[in-house]
Design a protein around this motif. Structure first.
Motif, PDB file in Angstrom:
ATOM      1  N   UNK A  22     -18.573 122.553  -3.780  1.00 15.49           N
ATOM      2  CA  UNK A  22     -19.079 121.219  -4.121  1.00 15.49           C
ATOM      3  C   UNK A  22     -17.930 120.392  -4.704  1.00 15.49           C
ATOM      4  N   UNK A  23     -17.102 121.067  -5.521  1.00 16.80           N
ATOM      5  CA  UNK A  23     -15.924 120.392  -6.083  1.00 16.80           C
ATOM      6  C   UNK A  23     -14.928 120.076  -4.975  1.00 16.80           C
ATOM      7  N   UNK A  25     -15.780 119.366  -1.941  1.00 12.90           N
ATOM      8  CA  UNK A  25     -16.357 118.202  -1.258  1.00 12.90           C
ATOM      9  C   UNK A  25     -16.060 116.928  -2.050  1.00 12.90           C
ATOM     10  N   UNK A  26     -16.143 117.037  -3.370  1.00 13.31           N
ATOM     11  CA  UNK A  26     -15.805 115.884  -4.214  1.00 13.31           C
ATOM     12  C   UNK A  26     -14.338 115.496  -4.032  1.00 13.31           C
ATOM     13  N   UNK A  29     -13.830 113.679  -1.010  1.00 16.66           N
ATOM     14  CA  UNK A  29     -14.261 112.301  -1.247  1.00 16.66           C
ATOM     15  C   UNK A  29     -13.202 111.497  -1.964  1.00 16.66           C
ATOM     16  N   UNK A  30     -12.686 112.036  -3.073  1.00 17.45           N
ATOM     17  CA  UNK A  30     -11.720 111.232  -3.824  1.00 17.45           C
ATOM     18  C   UNK A  30     -10.409 111.113  -3.058  1.00 17.45           C
ATOM     19  N   UNK A  32     -10.508 110.559   0.114  1.00 19.28           N
ATOM     20  CA  UNK A  32     -10.973 109.745   1.255  1.00 19.28           C
ATOM     21  C   UNK A  32     -10.753 110.461   2.599  1.00 19.28           C
ATOM     22  N   UNK A  33     -11.073 111.750   2.625  1.00 15.99           N
ATOM     23  CA  UNK A  33     -10.946 112.512   3.863  1.00 15.99           C
ATOM     24  C   UNK A  33     -12.316 112.560   4.526  1.00 15.99           C
ATOM     25  N   UNK A  34     -12.482 111.809   5.582  1.00 19.08           N
ATOM     26  CA  UNK A  34     -13.828 111.590   6.098  1.00 19.08           C
ATOM     27  C   UNK A  34     -14.333 112.753   6.942  1.00 19.08           C
ATOM     28  N   UNK A  35     -15.631 112.843   7.036  1.00 18.91           N
ATOM     29  CA  UNK A  35     -16.320 113.735   7.961  1.00 18.91           C
ATOM     30  C   UNK A  35     -17.644 113.057   8.280  1.00 18.91           C
ATOM     31  N   UNK A 113     -12.089 124.640  -4.917  1.00 19.32           N
ATOM     32  CA  UNK A 113     -12.142 123.309  -5.528  1.00 19.32           C
ATOM     33  C   UNK A 113     -10.900 122.497  -5.206  1.00 19.32           C
ATOM     34  N   UNK A 115      -9.424 122.557  -2.235  1.00 16.01           N
ATOM     35  CA  UNK A 115      -9.277 122.419  -0.791  1.00 16.01           C
ATOM     36  C   UNK A 115     -10.109 121.282  -0.200  1.00 16.01           C
TER      37      UNK A 115
END
Lengths: 146, 663
Positions: A22-23, A25-26, A29-30, A32-35, A113, A115
Motif C-alpha cells: 500500500x505504501x 502504491x502511495x 502516486x507521489x 506520478x507513475x501512472x497505471x 514500500x 518500490x
C-alpha cells in the motif's frame, strides 16, 4: 447492453498490505507513475488477511482480475504473514483455474514500500494481461441479480 | 439509523485538478445513509477540520468518510478530529483519492469515476465499522542501540543524558566504528580521533550506558514498548571485567600474523590484541583463528604473562535476554567489495588502495605512523591519482545506482592534506561531477583547487595498468576532449559505500522495511525521517542512507529525541484493530494459535449453556489484546469463522469488494 460490453473496461481488485505494498502504491502516486484507473486498491493489514472468500466474492461480483500484493518474503511486517498468503493463494489460484478462471486473472506480487516504480509496472502489466483476456464471464451465473 | 458525513478534499489542485471533487461529493450524497457531503480546499487544515467537527456536531453524524490523501498520511489527523467532536476515532474511513487516484490518472472523467467508486467503498466499509477502544501496555524504560559507530554513540549518549538506560550492542571488539579509522574530518580538518574518542569515553563512563562489544543480536520479539531481545555475547577469551588493557599479552604473543582489521589489513597484529589504543572497552581479545593455544593447545604465553588472570581459553558464547522499549538501528556502512571493478587493478596492484585504506596510511596511529608511503615498497609516492565514483552512480549493475555522498568531500580533504604535508607531490582527481552541498563544503573544495593546486580532471577512468614500475591511469578528459594517461605512484579509489551486510538480518528480526539497496526505509521520507514504519524502531546514521558525519550526528540526536519521547510515556495505546474470537462459534481447534506470530492466542475452558438448564464446558480461543498486532493471519485460518479482525472484519472487506465490483 451488447454494445456497452465492447467498451467495458476491465475491473481489477488489488489487495495491498498496509506496510509494504500500500505504501508502494502511495509512492507510485507521489512519483506520478501512472497505471490504469481500472485498478482499485483495498487496504488490508497484511497479505495474510486476504481471505479466499474475498477473491471468490470479487470474481462472483464481476471482477476481471484480482491481485494480492505483500511484502517481499522475509520482510513481512508480521514476520510470516506473506508466507501464509503465498501458500494459500497458490492453492486457491489453481482451484480457480480448474473452475475456468484463467491463471492470468490472478496474481501475487511482492512490492516493498520503496518500490513505487515496481508497483506501477506490475499494475500496468497485470491490467494489460487481464484486458487481453476480456470480460470474465465464468462466474456470471453465480452473480446475485439486484 | 446511521448518519454518515462525506468530506471531499481538493488538496489545492493536487486532487481537484484531476478529480471533479464537486461531482464526487454530489454523487456520494445520494448514497443511502449519507446525510451530508461537502468539499473543502484543504480538509486537513484547521478550517477543514473545523468544518468536519461542526458537521459531526450539527448533524449528529455516526461516522465520516474523508476522501483525501493516503490514510498513511492523515488517517491519524482525521481520527483526532472526529474524537474531538465526540465521535469514536474508529468511525472514520479514508478514501485515498490522491496517491491512488488523482496523482496517477490524467483523464478527469476516469479519475472522477474512480474517486466515486473509492468513496462508495469507504462508505460501505464504514457502515460496518464499530466503535473501538484501544488497550494500554506498559513501556519498558530502556533502549537498545544496535551498532557502536558515531551514530550509535551519539544516540546512546543523548538517550542516557535524558535519564534513560541504554545498551549499545556492537559486533566488533570496540565501539567507534568507521569514524575511529579516519584521520581528519571535513570541512574543518579536525582529527577524527580527537572528536570521537572523548565521546567513546563518555559512553563508557555514563552509568546509564551499558556497552556490549563483540556481541550480536540473536532474536527480537515483542512490539513497541515491550521488545524482548536475545543478545549473543561472543567468546573473546578474555574476561572483560578483569582485563586492565596493559597490553603485555600483545607483546608476548608469538603468533603475529593476523590481519589488523583496524588498519584495513595493511599490517599485522598478534593473535591476542586490543583493536587500537583508545578502544572502548580497552580490553584484549583473542583471535581463535590465529591463537596457537586455541588452535592446537600449545602456547599459553599470554595467560602466563597476564597479571590479573584475565585470559580464559574455555570461554563460550553466552546468550542473554533483555527487555527494551525502543530499538535504534545504527549499523552503519562498509565500502563495497571491488571484485566487479578489475579495470582499476585493486586486486592486482598493491599500490591501488581504497580511500579508507589511505586514511590509515595517513593516520599517525596507522601502519606507517602517519608517514604516507606506498604499501608495496614503502616509498613516498610522488604522483597520486584519485578515481571518484568507483561503484557509485553506477547503473550498469556492477556497482550502486546511488551517490555515496561523502566521496567528493573526503577526496578533496585527502588531496589537500597531501599537498599540505608533501608539497612536491602531484595530485590528480578523476571525477564525474563534484558534489559539495553543505555548509562550508564548496569553499572547502575550492580551496583544494585554488589554494592547493589539485588537478581535477572531468572524466572517467578506463583502466589502470602497470608500466615501468608506474601505475598508468588511463582516462578521458572531457573538458579538453582528449584521452590522458597519468603515470602514478599511488592510485586511490573512492569506493561506494553500502549498508553493513548485517542490516538485512537485523531488519528481518525487527520487521523494519528495507529498500532495494538494503538501506532501511523511513516512515516518511520528509516528515518522519528517523523512524521506521515499524513502531518502536528508529534509524540512525548510514543504515538509512549515505551521509557524512555532521548529518549522521544530527540524525542520531533526532533519533534519540524520538526514543526519549517514547520512553517518557508510562503507557502506550495499543492497536485497537485486534483479533477477536466469537466464543459461541469457536471449536478450540488450535489452528489460529499455530499461525499467530506473537503467541497472542491462548485457550481457556468456558462453560456454555446448552438448554434444558444444562451447561457444557468447551475449550475456546482467547486473544490477548495487548499482544495481538492485528495481522489477521488467524482470521483467515479459522475454519469455523469464529475469529475476526476488528477494523478489518470479513464483512467490512467483503463490503468494500462489493462496492468496487458494483457496475
Amino acid at each position: 447492453m451488447q454494445e456497452m460490453n465492447n467498451e467495458k473496461r476491465p475491473l481489477i481488485v488489488a489487495f495491498c498490505c498496509n506496510w509494504c505494498s500500500y505504501a508502494g502504491a502511495d509512492l507510485a502516486g507521489s512519483s506520478r507513475l501512472s497505471y490504469p484507473a481500472d485498478v482499485k486498491i483495498i487496504r488490508v493489514p497484511c497479505s495474510c488477511r486476504v481471505n479466499p472468500m474475498f477473491i471468490l466474492k470479487a470474481f462472483q461480483r464481476g471482477a476481471d482480475g484480482v491481485i494480492i500484493c505483500g511484502c517481499h518474503p522475509g520482510d513481512c511486517h508480521y514476520t510470516t504473514g506473506n508466507y501464509y498468503a503465498r501458500r494459500r493463494m497458490s492453492l486457491l489460484f489453481s482451484m480457480l483455474d480448474y473452475l475456468g478462471i484463467e491463471r492470468e486473472r490472478t496474481r501475487v506480487e511482492w512490492v516493498s514500500a520503496a518500490e513505487g516504480a515496481k508497483f506501477s509496472a506490475v499494475m500496468n502489466d497485470f491490467a494489460s494481461k487481464v484486458a487481453a483476456l476480456g470480460e470474465n464471464k465464468r462466474l456470471e451465473d453465480l452473480r446475485c441479480k439486484e | 439509523m446511521q448518519k454518515i458525513g462525506v468530506f471531499v478534499c481538493w488538496c489545492g489542485s493536487n486532487i481537484a485538478a484531476t478529480v471533479d471533487v464537486k461531482k464526487v461529493a454530489d454523487v456520494l450524497r445520494l448514497e443511502p445513509g449519507v446525510v451530508i457531503s461537502e468539499t473543502y480546499q484543504y480538509m486537513c487544515s484547521e478550517n477543514g477540520q473545523a468544518l468536519i467537527r461542526n458537521a459531526i456536531k450539527e448533524n449528529g453524524l455516526t461516522g465520516i468518510v474523508v476522501c483525501s490523501c493516503s490514510p498513511r498520511m492523515h488517517e491519524a489527523t482525521f481520527r483526532k478530529t472526529a474524537e474531538s467532536a465526540g465521535l469514536n476515532p474508529y468511525m472514520v474511513e479514508i478514501a485515498n483519492i490522491r496517491e491512488q487516484c488523482s496523482w496517477i490518472h490524467k483523464d478527469m472523467d476516469e479519475a472522477t469515476e474512480k474517486a466515486i467508486v473509492l468513496g462508495r467503498s469507504a462508505i460501505a466499509k464504514l457502515k460496518l465499522n464499530a466503535p473501538l477502544t484501544s488497550g494500554e501496555s506498559a513501556v519498558v524504560k530502556r533502549a537498545l542501540v544496535i551498532g557502536g559507530g558515531i551514530a550509535g554513540i551519539q544516540s546512546a549518549l543523548d538517550i542516557a543524558e535524558a535519564g534513560y538506560e541504554v545498551d549499545i550492542v556492537e559486533s566488533s571488539a570496540t565501539i567507534g566504528g568507521n569514524m575511529a579509522k579516519l584521520d581528519k574530518t571535513f570541512p574543518t580538518l579536525d582529527c577524527a580521533a580527537c572528536i570521537l574518542t572523548p565521546k567513546m569515553v563518555d559512553c563508557a563512563q555514563n552509568e546509564n550506558i551499558d556497552i556490549m562489544t563483540f556481541s550480536e543480536i540473536e532474536s527480537v520479539k515483542g512490539f513497541v514498548g515491550n521488545f524482548k531481545v536475545q543478545i549473543r555475547r561472543k567468546a573473546r577469551f578474555v574476561d572483560e571485567k578483569k582485563c586492565t588493557g596493559c597490553g603485555v599479552c600483545m607483546q608476548k604473543c608469538p603468533s603475529k600474523k593476523g590481519k589488523n582489521e583496524f588498519n584495513m589489513g595493511l599490517n599485522n597484529r598478534p593473535a591476542i590484541y586490543i583493536p587500537f589504543a583508545q578502544a572502548i572497552p580497552n580490553v584484549a581479545i583473542i583471535d581463535p583463528e590465529q591463537c596457537l593455544k586455541l588452535k592446537n593447545g600449545k602456547c599459553g604465553l599470554c595467560a602466563m604473562q597476564c597479571q590479573v588472570n584475565a585470559i580464559d581459553y574455555t570461554q563460550k558464547d553466552e546468550i542473554i535476554e533483555r527487555e527494551y522499549g525502543a530499538i535504534v538501528v545504527a549499523t552503519g556502512y562498509k565500502p563495497i567489495s571491488l571484485e566487479n571493478f578489475n579495470e582499476y587493478g585493486y586486486d592486482t596492484y598493491k599500490d591501488v588502495v581504497t580511500s579508507l585504506e589511505l586514511e590509515r596510511l595517513m593516520n599517525a596511529a596507522g601502519p606507517s605512523d602517519g608517514h604516507l608511503v606506498r604499501p608495496s615498497d614503502h616509498k613516498e609516492p610522488k604522483v597520486i591519482t584519485f578515481i571518484q565514483c568507483v561503484g557509485s552512480r553506477d547503473t550498469s549493475g556492477c556497482g550502486k545506482p546511488y551517490c555515496s555522498k561523502i566521496c567528493c568531500m573526503y577526496t578533496a580533504k585527502h588531496a589537500m592534506l597531501i599537498r599540505e604535508k608533501y608539497p612536491d607531490t602531484e595530485v590528480h582527481v578523476f571525477y564525474i561531477d563534484v558534489r559539495t552541498p553543505g555548509k562550508n563544503y564548496d569553499e572547502f573544495f575550492r580551496r583544494a583547487v585554488e589554494q592547493y593546486g589539485v588537478d581535477y580532471i572531468k572524466g572517467m577512468v578506463g583502466k589502470v595498468y602497470e608500466e615501468n614500475g608506474k601505475l598508468m591511469v588511463q582516462g578521458s578528459d572531457l573538458i579538453n576532449n582528449e584521452q590522458v594517461v597519468i603515470p602514478s605512484d599511488l592510485v586511490v579509489l573512492a569506493a561506494a559505500i553500502e549498508p553493513n551486510p548485517s542490516v538485512r538480518k537485523i531488519a528481518t528480526m525487527v520487521t523494519a522495511s528495507i529498500d532495494t539497496n538494503n538501506f532501511l526505509t523511513e516512515a516518511h521520507a520528509k516528515l518522519r525521517p528517523v523512524e521506521s514504519p515499524t513502531a518502536g524502531i528508529f534509524l540512525s546514521g548510514v543504515c538509512q542512507g549515505p551521509k557524512d558525519i555532521p548529518e549522521t550526528v544530527s540524525q542520531a540526536s533526532a533519533c534519540a529525541a524520538k526514543v526519549v519521547g517514547l520512553l517518557s510515556k508510562d503507557k502506550l495505546k495499543c492497536n485497537a484493530c485486534v483479533a477477536h474470537s466469537d466464543e459461541t462459534l469457536c471449536t478450540g481447534c488450535s489452528v489460529c494459535a499455530n499461525v499467530c506470530p506473537y503467541g497472542a492466542i491462548t485457550y481457556v475452558d468456558k462453560e456454555f449453556r446448552i438448554g434444558g438448564g444444562k451447561t457444557e464446558t468447551r475449550r475456546v480461543a482467547s486473544v490477548n489484546e495487548a499482544v495481538c498486532q492485528g495481522c489477521g493471519a488467524c482470521t483467515v485460518t479459522c475454519p469455523s469463522g469464529a475469529m475476526d479482525l476488528k477494523g478489518f472484519s470479513n464483512k467490512q472487506i467483503m463490503a468494500e469488494v462489493d462496492a468496487i465490483c458494483k457496475r
